[in-house]
Design an enzyme around this catalytic site. Structure first.
Site, PDB file in Angstrom:
ATOM      1  N   LYS A  22     -16.528  -9.802 -61.050  1.00 43.20           N
ATOM      2  CA  LYS A  22     -17.119 -11.084 -60.655  1.00 43.20           C
ATOM      3  C   LYS A  22     -18.222 -11.491 -61.616  1.00 43.20           C
ATOM      4  O   LYS A  22     -18.279 -12.634 -62.068  1.00 43.20           O
ATOM      5  CB  LYS A  22     -17.700 -10.980 -59.236  1.00 43.20           C
ATOM      6  CG  LYS A  22     -18.532 -12.187 -58.839  1.00 43.20           C
ATOM      7  CD  LYS A  22     -19.122 -12.032 -57.461  1.00 43.20           C
ATOM      8  CE  LYS A  22     -20.480 -11.387 -57.419  1.00 43.20           C
ATOM      9  NZ  LYS A  22     -21.600 -12.246 -57.826  1.00 43.20           N
ATOM     10  N   ASN A  23     -19.102 -10.538 -61.938  1.00 46.04           N
ATOM     11  CA  ASN A  23     -20.275 -10.895 -62.739  1.00 46.04           C
ATOM     12  C   ASN A  23     -19.953 -11.161 -64.202  1.00 46.04           C
ATOM     13  O   ASN A  23     -20.819 -11.618 -64.954  1.00 46.04           O
ATOM     14  CB  ASN A  23     -21.346  -9.803 -62.628  1.00 46.04           C
ATOM     15  CG  ASN A  23     -22.063  -9.858 -61.284  1.00 46.04           C
ATOM     16  OD1 ASN A  23     -21.799 -10.733 -60.464  1.00 46.04           O
ATOM     17  ND2 ASN A  23     -22.979  -8.924 -61.075  1.00 46.04           N
ATOM     18  N   CYS A 126     -27.803 -14.981 -52.865  1.00 48.67           N
ATOM     19  CA  CYS A 126     -28.175 -13.916 -51.932  1.00 48.67           C
ATOM     20  C   CYS A 126     -29.679 -13.946 -51.652  1.00 48.67           C
ATOM     21  O   CYS A 126     -30.475 -14.186 -52.550  1.00 48.67           O
ATOM     22  CB  CYS A 126     -27.842 -12.556 -52.531  1.00 48.67           C
ATOM     23  SG  CYS A 126     -26.127 -12.089 -52.341  1.00 48.67           S
ATOM     24  N   ARG A 131     -36.190 -14.250 -56.856  1.00 46.27           N
ATOM     25  CA  ARG A 131     -35.252 -14.518 -57.945  1.00 46.27           C
ATOM     26  C   ARG A 131     -35.511 -15.849 -58.655  1.00 46.27           C
ATOM     27  O   ARG A 131     -34.731 -16.791 -58.566  1.00 46.27           O
ATOM     28  CB  ARG A 131     -33.812 -14.474 -57.434  1.00 46.27           C
ATOM     29  CG  ARG A 131     -33.443 -13.122 -56.885  1.00 46.27           C
ATOM     30  CD  ARG A 131     -32.014 -13.032 -56.482  1.00 46.27           C
ATOM     31  NE  ARG A 131     -31.132 -12.729 -57.574  1.00 46.27           N
ATOM     32  CZ  ARG A 131     -29.821 -12.530 -57.436  1.00 46.27           C
ATOM     33  NH1 ARG A 131     -29.268 -12.634 -56.260  1.00 46.27           N
ATOM     34  NH2 ARG A 131     -29.068 -12.227 -58.466  1.00 46.27           N
ATOM     35  N   VAL A 133     -36.205 -18.627 -61.884  1.00 46.85           N
ATOM     36  CA  VAL A 133     -35.460 -18.936 -63.115  1.00 46.85           C
ATOM     37  C   VAL A 133     -36.406 -19.234 -64.277  1.00 46.85           C
ATOM     38  O   VAL A 133     -36.009 -19.811 -65.279  1.00 46.85           O
ATOM     39  CB  VAL A 133     -34.478 -20.120 -62.910  1.00 46.85           C
ATOM     40  CG1 VAL A 133     -33.300 -19.702 -62.059  1.00 46.85           C
ATOM     41  CG2 VAL A 133     -35.185 -21.343 -62.339  1.00 46.85           C
ATOM     42  N   ASP A 316     -26.968  -3.190 -57.952  1.00 48.58           N
ATOM     43  CA  ASP A 316     -25.828  -3.656 -57.154  1.00 48.58           C
ATOM     44  C   ASP A 316     -25.056  -2.510 -56.488  1.00 48.58           C
ATOM     45  O   ASP A 316     -24.109  -2.758 -55.746  1.00 48.58           O
ATOM     46  CB  ASP A 316     -24.868  -4.482 -58.022  1.00 48.58           C
ATOM     47  CG  ASP A 316     -25.422  -5.874 -58.310  1.00 48.58           C
ATOM     48  OD1 ASP A 316     -26.441  -6.244 -57.716  1.00 48.58           O
ATOM     49  OD2 ASP A 316     -24.819  -6.584 -59.142  1.00 48.58           O
ATOM     50  N   ARG A 408     -17.349 -13.011 -51.024  1.00 48.83           N
ATOM     51  CA  ARG A 408     -17.897 -13.543 -52.272  1.00 48.83           C
ATOM     52  C   ARG A 408     -17.622 -12.598 -53.437  1.00 48.83           C
ATOM     53  O   ARG A 408     -17.496 -13.042 -54.568  1.00 48.83           O
ATOM     54  CB  ARG A 408     -19.422 -13.727 -52.160  1.00 48.83           C
ATOM     55  CG  ARG A 408     -19.841 -14.863 -51.244  1.00 48.83           C
ATOM     56  CD  ARG A 408     -21.331 -15.084 -51.359  1.00 48.83           C
ATOM     57  NE  ARG A 408     -21.719 -15.067 -52.761  1.00 48.83           N
ATOM     58  CZ  ARG A 408     -22.914 -14.716 -53.217  1.00 48.83           C
ATOM     59  NH1 ARG A 408     -23.847 -14.370 -52.381  1.00 48.83           N
ATOM     60  NH2 ARG A 408     -23.172 -14.730 -54.501  1.00 48.83           N
TER      61      ARG A 408
END
Ligand code: UD1
Length: 431
Positions: A22-23, A126, A131, A133, A316, A408
Site C-alpha cells: 500500500k505504502n 489515521c 502528524r 505537514v 507500522d 484500508r
C-alpha cells in the site's frame, strides 16, 4: 458497517500470498500526475485506500483503467492499472477526499511541479498523533514555491517553475522525501536531500521515477541527489511486496504456532522485525518463493523493541508485535519513537485480558498464559490488525468492529487467514 468474527485457537498452516505494498502503491499512483503519458503499475493491491486515491486522481483529470485478468491469473494476483494524466483539469484536492487519507496530500508536489499551482486540503488519515505537514511544505518552499494557508487549504504556487535546492530534513519523513523527490524531478537544476527517509517504498518510487526519465541518485540512503528534467514520460513498474503485510502475518504465525509460506515476501525489507520474531521463538527461512515462518509448541520469549525509521523496527508493526508479546513468558518493553499517541490498541488488547502498562512512549507488557475472546473495536489501520492477531490465539470468539480500518490496508485478510485454517468470517452490514 462490517464486523469480523474470529474463533481463536487454530494453528496457521499453509500459504499466504503477499500483496503489493500500500505504502508504495499510493506514491507511485500519485507520480502519474507528473506526466501526460501513461504510467502502468502492476501488482497493485485491492484496497480501500487505493480506490479512494483513484477517485482523487480522477478529480484532477487522471484516467484510471484497471486491466482485466489475464488467463492463469487468480484473485491473489495483483491488478494492473493504467494511469493517464493527459490533461490536468483541476489543481484543487478537496477536503472531502483528502481528509480521509493522509497520503493523498502528496498530490501537492506533482501538481505544483507540473502546473505551477496546487490547492490541497490539509490532511486527515489515521488518528495516530498530530502528524503535521510542516516539513513537506518546507521542502516545497526551498524548491521555490510560495505557500499560503487559506481556510484549511494549502495554496502552493510557483509561477516560474520550481528550482533545485539543498534541503535538510530535521527529521526523516517518508512523505517529505516522496514529495521532495517528485517535485525536484521536474525542477530546474540540482537538488540534494539531506537526512532523507530510507524506507524501501522510497527506493521503489525513485526506481519508477527513473524509468519515467527522472535523474535520481542515492534513494535508500540519507543523501539523495536529483537533477531536474524538463518533462517525464510514461513507464511500466511493478509495486514492491508489502513488508508490513508480510510482517503482520509472520507475527500471526508466531502467535498461533504453525507453518506458513509468505509467498513473495522479502527478508531484506523487514529484517529488524524478523530478528525480533526469531528472538521471540519463531523460525524464519527465506527461499526464492518467499519467507517461511514456523513456530512449534515452545513458549513465546519476551523481546524489547524500539520503533525507528528504516532499517530499524517499523512503527507500522508495533501494534502487531505488542499483540504477540501479550502471550510472552515474561515482561517485554515496546518503545514508540515515531508517532505519539500510537497506543490506542492498548486498551483494546486489555479486553482480551492482556496486562499492559504505559509509561510515556513505552508500553510494558507482562505476558499472560491465556487471552479470552472479547468484543473489540478497531481504532486505526495497524492497531486493528493487532486485535486480529490477539483474537487468533484467544479462547472463544472475538468480534472486531469498525473493520473499515482493516480494509484500508489489508487485502482479503479474512480469505488469506481462512486459507491457513483460521476460523474467521466477515459479518456484513452489522452495526
Ligand atoms: C508513512 C507511512 C506510514 C508510516 C510512516 C512512518 C505511507 C502512506 N504512510 O507516513 O504508514 O507509519 O511513514 O514510517 O507511506 N513529521 C513532521 N512534519 C512533517 C512530516 C512528518 O513532524 O511535515 C513527523 C511525523 O509526525 C512523524 C515523523 O515525522 O513523527 C515521521 O512521519 P512520516 O515519515 O512523514 O510519515 P508519513 O509519510 O505520514
Amino acid at each position: 458497517m462490517d464486523k469480523i468474527r474470529i474463533v481463536g485457537g487454530n494453528r496457521l498452516k499453509g500459504i499466504i500470498p503477499i500483496s503489493g505494498a500500500k505504502n508504495a502503491a499510493l506514491p507511485l499512483m500519485i507520480a502519474s500526475l507528473l506526466t501526460k503519458d501513461t504510467l502502468t503499475l502492476e501488482n497493485l493491491p485491492q484496497l480501500a485506500d487505493v480506490g479512494l486515491l483513484q477517485r482523487i486522481l480522477g478529480n484532477h483529470g487522471v484516467d484510471c483503467a484497471i486491466a482485466g485478468k489475464r488467463p492463469g491469473e487468480t484473485s491473489d494476483s495483483g491488478r494492473t492499472i493504467h494511469l493517464t494524466a493527459g490533461e490536468i483539469v483541476d489543481t484543487t484536492a478537496p477536503y472531502e477526499l483528502v481528509s480521509r487519507m493522509r497520503a493523498s496530500f502528496w498530490v501537492i508536489a506533482p501538481l505544483l511541479a507540473r502546473m505551477g499551482e496546487a490547492k490541497v486540503s490539509l490532511p486527515g488519515g489515521c488518528a495516530i498523533g498530530t502528524r503535521p505537514v510542516d516539513l513537506l511544505l518546507m521542502a516545497l518552499e526551498k524548491l521555490g514555491a510560495r505557500i499560503e494557508i487559506e481556510n484549511g487549504y494549502v495554496v502552493a504556487t510557483a509561477a516560474k517553475g520550481l528550482r533545485g535546492a539543498e534541503i535538510e530534513f530535521p527529521k526523516a519523513t517518508v512523505g517529505g522525501t516522496h514529495t521532495a523527490m517528485m517535485a525536484a524531478s521536474l525542477a530546474h537544476g540540482h537538488t540534494v536531500l539531506h537526512n532523507a527517509a530510507r524506507e524501501p517504498e522510497i527506493v521503489d518510487l525513485a526506481a519508477c521515477l527513473v524509468k519515467m526519465g527522472a535523474r535520481i541518485k542515492g534513494a535508500g540512503q540519507s543523501v539523495v541527489e536529483i537533477e531536474g528534467v524538463g518533462s517525464l514520460a510514461g513507464a511500466r513498474h511493478a509495486v514492491l511486496p508489502d513488508r508490513i503485510e508480510a510482517g503482520t502475518y509472520a507475527m500471526a504465525v508466531a502467535m498461533t504456532g504453525g507453518d506458513v509460506l509468505l509467498q513473495g515476501a522479502r527478508a531484506d525489507l523487514l529484517q529488524a522485525a524478523l530478528d525480533a520474531l526469531q528472538r521471540a521463538g519463531a523460525h524464519v527461512g527465506e527461499s526464492n518463493e518467499g519467507l517461511r515462518v514456523t513456530r512449534d509448541g515452545g513458549a513465546i520469549a519476551p523481546v524489547d523493541v524500539v520503533t525507528a525509521p528504516f532499517p530499524a523496527f517499523p512503527t507500522d508493526l508495533q501494534a502487531q508485535f505488542m499483540a504477540l508479546m501479550t502471550r510472552a513468558n515474561g515482561v517485554a518493553r515496546i518503545t514508540e519513537t515515531i508517532f505519539e499517541n500510537r497506543f490506542m490498541h492498548v486498551q483494546e488488547l486489555a479486553r482480551f485480558g492482556a496486562h499492559i502498562r504505559l509509561e510515556g512512549d513505552t508500553a510494558i507488557i507482562e505476558g499472560v498464559d491465556r487471552l479470552e475472546g472479547a468484543p473489540v473495536m478497531a481504532t486505526d489501520l495497524r492497531a486493528s490488525v493487532s486485535l486480529v492477531i490477539a483474537a487468533l490465539a484467544a479462547r472463544g470468539a472475538t468480534t472486531v468492529s469498525r473493520v473499515y480500518h482493516l480494509d484500508r490496508g489489508f487485502e482479503r485478510l479474512e480469505h488469506k487467514l481462512q486459507g491457513c485454517g483460521a476460523e474467521i468470517e466477515r459479518l456484513s452490514g452489522q452495526e
